[in-house]
Design a protein around this motif. Structure first.
Motif, PDB file in Angstrom:
ATOM      1  N   GLN A  55      27.795 -21.946 -28.047  1.00 44.03           N
ATOM      2  CA  GLN A  55      27.491 -22.154 -29.555  1.00 44.03           C
ATOM      3  C   GLN A  55      27.020 -23.473 -29.811  1.00 44.03           C
ATOM      4  O   GLN A  55      26.228 -23.655 -30.603  1.00 44.03           O
ATOM      5  N   ALA A  56      27.919 -24.592 -29.091  1.00 43.51           N
ATOM      6  CA  ALA A  56      27.505 -25.935 -29.222  1.00 43.51           C
ATOM      7  C   ALA A  56      25.911 -26.099 -28.729  1.00 43.51           C
ATOM      8  O   ALA A  56      25.190 -27.100 -29.369  1.00 43.51           O
ATOM      9  N   ALA A  57      25.702 -25.503 -27.557  1.00 41.66           N
ATOM     10  CA  ALA A  57      24.356 -25.830 -27.140  1.00 41.66           C
ATOM     11  C   ALA A  57      23.200 -25.290 -28.089  1.00 41.66           C
ATOM     12  O   ALA A  57      22.294 -26.011 -28.438  1.00 41.66           O
ATOM     13  N   VAL A  58      23.446 -24.269 -28.702  1.00 41.20           N
ATOM     14  CA  VAL A  58      22.278 -23.492 -29.643  1.00 41.20           C
ATOM     15  C   VAL A  58      22.432 -24.422 -30.879  1.00 41.20           C
ATOM     16  O   VAL A  58      21.196 -24.878 -31.413  1.00 41.20           O
ATOM     17  N   ARG A  59      23.498 -25.013 -31.355  1.00 38.16           N
ATOM     18  CA  ARG A  59      23.468 -25.997 -32.481  1.00 38.16           C
ATOM     19  C   ARG A  59      22.879 -27.240 -32.207  1.00 38.16           C
ATOM     20  O   ARG A  59      21.833 -27.657 -33.003  1.00 38.16           O
ATOM     21  N   GLU A  60      23.238 -27.568 -31.070  1.00 43.21           N
ATOM     22  CA  GLU A  60      22.342 -29.176 -30.593  1.00 43.21           C
ATOM     23  C   GLU A  60      20.696 -29.012 -30.629  1.00 43.21           C
ATOM     24  O   GLU A  60      20.356 -29.794 -31.023  1.00 43.21           O
ATOM     25  N   VAL A  61      20.300 -27.698 -29.818  1.00 41.34           N
ATOM     26  CA  VAL A  61      19.026 -27.667 -30.016  1.00 41.34           C
ATOM     27  C   VAL A  61      18.272 -27.509 -31.279  1.00 41.34           C
ATOM     28  O   VAL A  61      17.385 -28.191 -31.726  1.00 41.34           O
ATOM     29  N   LEU A  62      18.984 -26.830 -32.303  1.00 38.88           N
ATOM     30  CA  LEU A  62      18.515 -26.706 -33.511  1.00 38.88           C
ATOM     31  C   LEU A  62      18.638 -28.205 -34.288  1.00 38.88           C
ATOM     32  O   LEU A  62      17.619 -28.592 -35.074  1.00 38.88           O
ATOM     33  N   GLU A  63      19.733 -28.916 -34.154  1.00 36.28           N
ATOM     34  CA  GLU A  63      20.008 -30.154 -35.016  1.00 36.28           C
ATOM     35  C   GLU A  63      18.922 -31.299 -34.356  1.00 36.28           C
ATOM     36  O   GLU A  63      18.166 -31.935 -35.110  1.00 36.28           O
ATOM     37  N   GLU A  64      18.857 -31.484 -33.232  1.00 36.18           N
ATOM     38  CA  GLU A  64      17.852 -32.224 -32.633  1.00 36.18           C
ATOM     39  C   GLU A  64      16.283 -32.093 -32.705  1.00 36.18           C
ATOM     40  O   GLU A  64      15.421 -32.923 -32.825  1.00 36.18           O
ATOM     41  N   THR A  65      16.071 -30.533 -32.720  1.00 33.95           N
ATOM     42  CA  THR A  65      14.406 -30.063 -32.528  1.00 33.95           C
ATOM     43  C   THR A  65      14.091 -29.255 -33.646  1.00 33.95           C
ATOM     44  O   THR A  65      12.901 -28.961 -33.596  1.00 33.95           O
ATOM     45  N   GLY A  66      14.778 -28.715 -34.364  1.00 30.50           N
ATOM     46  CA  GLY A  66      14.494 -27.593 -35.353  1.00 30.50           C
ATOM     47  C   GLY A  66      14.058 -26.514 -34.849  1.00 30.50           C
ATOM     48  O   GLY A  66      13.904 -25.471 -35.381  1.00 30.50           O
ATOM     49  N   ILE A  67      14.425 -26.104 -33.389  1.00 30.96           N
ATOM     50  CA  ILE A  67      14.011 -25.011 -32.764  1.00 30.96           C
ATOM     51  C   ILE A  67      15.536 -24.247 -32.548  1.00 30.96           C
ATOM     52  O   ILE A  67      16.310 -24.580 -32.464  1.00 30.96           O
ATOM     53  N   HIS A  68      15.067 -22.869 -33.182  1.00 30.78           N
ATOM     54  CA  HIS A  68      16.384 -21.780 -33.114  1.00 30.78           C
ATOM     55  C   HIS A  68      15.879 -21.387 -31.724  1.00 30.78           C
ATOM     56  O   HIS A  68      15.068 -20.890 -31.338  1.00 30.78           O
ATOM     57  N   ALA A  69      17.296 -21.156 -31.026  1.00 29.33           N
ATOM     58  CA  ALA A  69      17.172 -20.605 -29.449  1.00 29.33           C
ATOM     59  C   ALA A  69      18.458 -19.927 -29.235  1.00 29.33           C
ATOM     60  O   ALA A  69      19.395 -19.696 -30.075  1.00 29.33           O
ATOM     61  N   GLU A  70      18.390 -18.904 -28.296  1.00 28.39           N
ATOM     62  CA  GLU A  70      19.114 -18.002 -28.034  1.00 28.39           C
ATOM     63  C   GLU A  70      20.008 -18.284 -26.526  1.00 28.39           C
ATOM     64  O   GLU A  70      18.898 -18.562 -25.687  1.00 28.39           O
ATOM     65  N   VAL A  71      21.039 -18.272 -26.108  1.00 28.30           N
ATOM     66  CA  VAL A  71      21.365 -18.519 -24.991  1.00 28.30           C
ATOM     67  C   VAL A  71      21.066 -17.365 -24.035  1.00 28.30           C
ATOM     68  O   VAL A  71      21.229 -16.220 -24.319  1.00 28.30           O
ATOM     69  N   ILE A  72      20.605 -17.659 -22.863  1.00 30.65           N
ATOM     70  CA  ILE A  72      20.385 -16.555 -21.669  1.00 30.65           C
ATOM     71  C   ILE A  72      21.536 -16.458 -20.640  1.00 30.65           C
ATOM     72  O   ILE A  72      21.744 -15.294 -20.310  1.00 30.65           O
ATOM     73  N   GLY A  73      21.945 -17.985 -20.397  1.00 24.49           N
ATOM     74  CA  GLY A  73      23.279 -17.875 -19.532  1.00 24.49           C
ATOM     75  C   GLY A  73      23.590 -19.238 -19.251  1.00 24.49           C
ATOM     76  O   GLY A  73      23.186 -20.243 -19.774  1.00 24.49           O
ATOM     77  N   CYS A  74      24.485 -19.499 -18.264  1.00 25.59           N
ATOM     78  CA  CYS A  74      24.983 -20.749 -17.803  1.00 25.59           C
ATOM     79  C   CYS A  74      24.269 -21.053 -16.521  1.00 25.59           C
ATOM     80  O   CYS A  74      24.302 -20.085 -15.672  1.00 25.59           O
ATOM     81  N   LEU A  75      23.808 -22.129 -16.537  1.00 24.30           N
ATOM     82  CA  LEU A  75      23.163 -22.681 -15.003  1.00 24.30           C
ATOM     83  C   LEU A  75      24.020 -23.640 -14.303  1.00 24.30           C
ATOM     84  O   LEU A  75      23.811 -23.625 -13.088  1.00 24.30           O
ATOM     85  N   GLY A  76      25.178 -24.287 -14.897  1.00 23.17           N
ATOM     86  CA  GLY A  76      25.896 -25.316 -14.000  1.00 23.17           C
ATOM     87  C   GLY A  76      26.762 -25.946 -14.787  1.00 23.17           C
ATOM     88  O   GLY A  76      26.613 -25.817 -15.926  1.00 23.17           O
ATOM     89  N   VAL A  77      27.435 -26.885 -14.094  1.00 20.88           N
ATOM     90  CA  VAL A  77      28.208 -27.902 -14.705  1.00 20.88           C
ATOM     91  C   VAL A  77      28.072 -29.165 -14.120  1.00 20.88           C
ATOM     92  O   VAL A  77      27.897 -29.285 -12.826  1.00 20.88           O
ATOM     93  N   ARG A  78      27.932 -30.386 -14.784  1.00 24.68           N
ATOM     94  CA  ARG A  78      28.093 -31.690 -14.374  1.00 24.68           C
ATOM     95  C   ARG A  78      29.398 -32.416 -14.715  1.00 24.68           C
ATOM     96  O   ARG A  78      29.619 -32.322 -15.859  1.00 24.68           O
TER      97      ARG A  78
END
Length: 163
Positions: A55-78
């Protein structure tokens, strides 16, 4: 102690969003602050206490860019340790844009755009993570399974598995 340590303690959990459009272009931003100032990177930020990481990933995309996006999956961990005292962890999600047009959040972002991987691979202003995903086109995506719940006795209000 720096400002981030004071707010977040010594264990940080962040997210990064690899948003890929239907033509294979990546949504990238140039931050106006931090170690990534002026560098092409993926929309990213810290997880708030009332949300799951996806949910944080979706929120950050919207806040930073105005783009509404949906999660497809997880790619990894840093994961890393800063100055031998801060555990800095980031979950990297794959998203797809579903609506909106780019509107830069000027407080944090200098520029945002969709760019082709070929443009960014040799760009000196592209971050290590951006270059990595530009080269890695067929990575494994851990899909979300949202119907799972380990039991009401835990009291989860949200529980998302990526397997």
């Amino acid at each position: 102690m720096n400002e981030n340590s004071a707010k977040r303690g010594n264990v940080w959990l962040g997210v990064s969003a690899v948003v890929v459009d239907e033509t294979g272009r990546f949504l990238v931003v140039k931050k106006a602050y931090s170690g990534l100032k002026g560098v092409w990177s993926f929309p990213a930020g810290f997880v708030k206490e009332s949300e799951t990481a996806d949910q944080a990933a979706v929120r950050e995309v919207l806040e930073e860019t105005g783009i509404h996006a949906e999660v497809i999956g997880c790619l990894g961990v840093r994961t890393g340790v800063i100055e031998n005292r801060i555990s800095d962890n980031m979950i990297i999600f794959r998203l797809k844009p579903v609506a909106g047009s780019i509107q830069v959040q000027e407080k944090e972002i200098m520029e945002a755009r969709f760019m082709c991987p070929d443009e960014m691979i040799n760009d000196p202003d592209a971050s290590l993570l951006v270059k990595y995903f530009c080269k890695k086109s067929n990575g494994v995506i851990l899909k979300g399974k949202y119907e799972e719940n380990p039991g009401e006795h835990f009291g989860y209000t949200a529980y998302h598995l990526f397997l």
